[in-house]
Design an enzyme around this catalytic site. Structure first.
Site, PDB file in Angstrom:
ATOM      1  CE  LYS A   1     -24.410  55.923  98.796  1.00 15.76           C
ATOM      2  NZ  LYS A   1     -25.399  55.533  97.895  1.00 15.76           N
TER       3      LYS A   1
ATOM      4  CG  ASN B   1     -32.952  53.025  93.727  1.00 11.30           C
ATOM      5  OD1 ASN B   1     -31.578  53.605  93.490  1.00 11.30           O
ATOM      6  ND2 ASN B   1     -34.130  52.508  93.591  1.00 11.30           N
TER       7      ASN B   1
END
Length: 269
Positions: A111, A220
């Protein structure tokens, strides 16, 4: 007798990333938890199959005397997605990806995120484009964090990125999806998976992203900084599933005025 018009519903395509099909459309990170035990419990409860890891901030074995995240997030169970969080130049991002490939036995799925400055953590798109081009040439499969600009998202796809990940709002802000129209345009134009990355604060934000047609959501802070991260992880899993089902079902059209649930036509008195 008139024919009933055929109802056009969205196609229920599976989530395929780098040739692998995933059942869960929730991707999660590993930062900001109180300890590794809580990290493991929350991620397991979320049902996520892809877990992203900030290589520059996390021990994946490069520091043998420190706790290793891979002891609670096994690569045999999860797809470990190294990310370049904390990188502000293409050069640093490329170097970080190469380090991750060494630490993870040659895995090339990454990513990419290249940040512009510390206050907003918005993506630096010129540096992101430069890093993506170099990484793709080097054989990496790049999932890319980007602004919610439909043209830039299209450009990243054309370059060879395997997924585009527009932000919903600044990283860690919890503001939710701030520009639904651009996200929708990106989804309509893309031929690769579109995953909202950053800005989700609670379950309704995740559901909105999925109702817009996104293929998944990465988060997250929304889980890790909740008062009960494990319970929030469950809420996010359910929100992703509900949002996806609502998108596939096709919502009713919005109307300016009321419409009775039980029409009066054919009433007996």
């Amino acid at each position: 007798m008139t024919d009933t018009p055929e109802i056009q519903l969205p196609e229920d395509k599976p989530l395929v990333i780098a040739g692998r099909t995933y059942q869960s459309r929730l991707l999660v990170g590993t930062g900001k938890y109180r300890d590794l035990m809580e990290t493991g419990r929350a991620i397991e409860t979320s049902g996520a199959e892809i877990v992203t890891v900030a290589v520059r901030r996390t021990n994946l074995g490069q520091n043998p005397d420190e706790p290793n995240l891979l002891d609670v997030i096994s690569p045999d169970t999860y797809t470990i997605l190294p990310n370049t969080a904390g990188c502000y130049t293409a050069k640093d991002a490329v170097r970080t990806c190469k380090l991750a490939r060494e630490l993870l036995d040659g895995r090339d799925l990454v990513k990419l995120e290249v940040l512009g400055e510390h206050k907003t953590l918005y993506p630096n798109m010129p540096e992101t484009l430069a890093a993506a081009e170099e990484l793709i040439k080097d054989g990496f499969k790049v999932m890319v964090y980007c602004s919610d600009d439909p043209l830039l998202a299209m450009r990243l796809e054309e370059m060879g990125c395997i997924a585009v990940m527009p932000l919903g709002a600044p990283i860690g802000s919890g503001l939710g999806i701030q520009n639904r129209y651009n996200i929708r345009l990106i989804v309509e134009n893309a031929k690769v998976p579109v995953l909202v990355d950053a800005g989700v604060g609670t379950a309704s934000d995740a559901a909105i992203a999925m109702e817009l047609g996104c293929d998944g959501v990465l988060m997250n802070t929304a889980i890790a900084q909740a008062k009960d991260p494990v319970r929030m992880a469950k809420a996010m899993r359910l929100a992703i599933e509900a949002g996806r089902e609502a998108y596939l079902a096709g919502r009713m059209p919005k109307k300016l005025y009321a419409s009775a649930s039980s029409p009066l036509d054919g009433t007996f008195f």
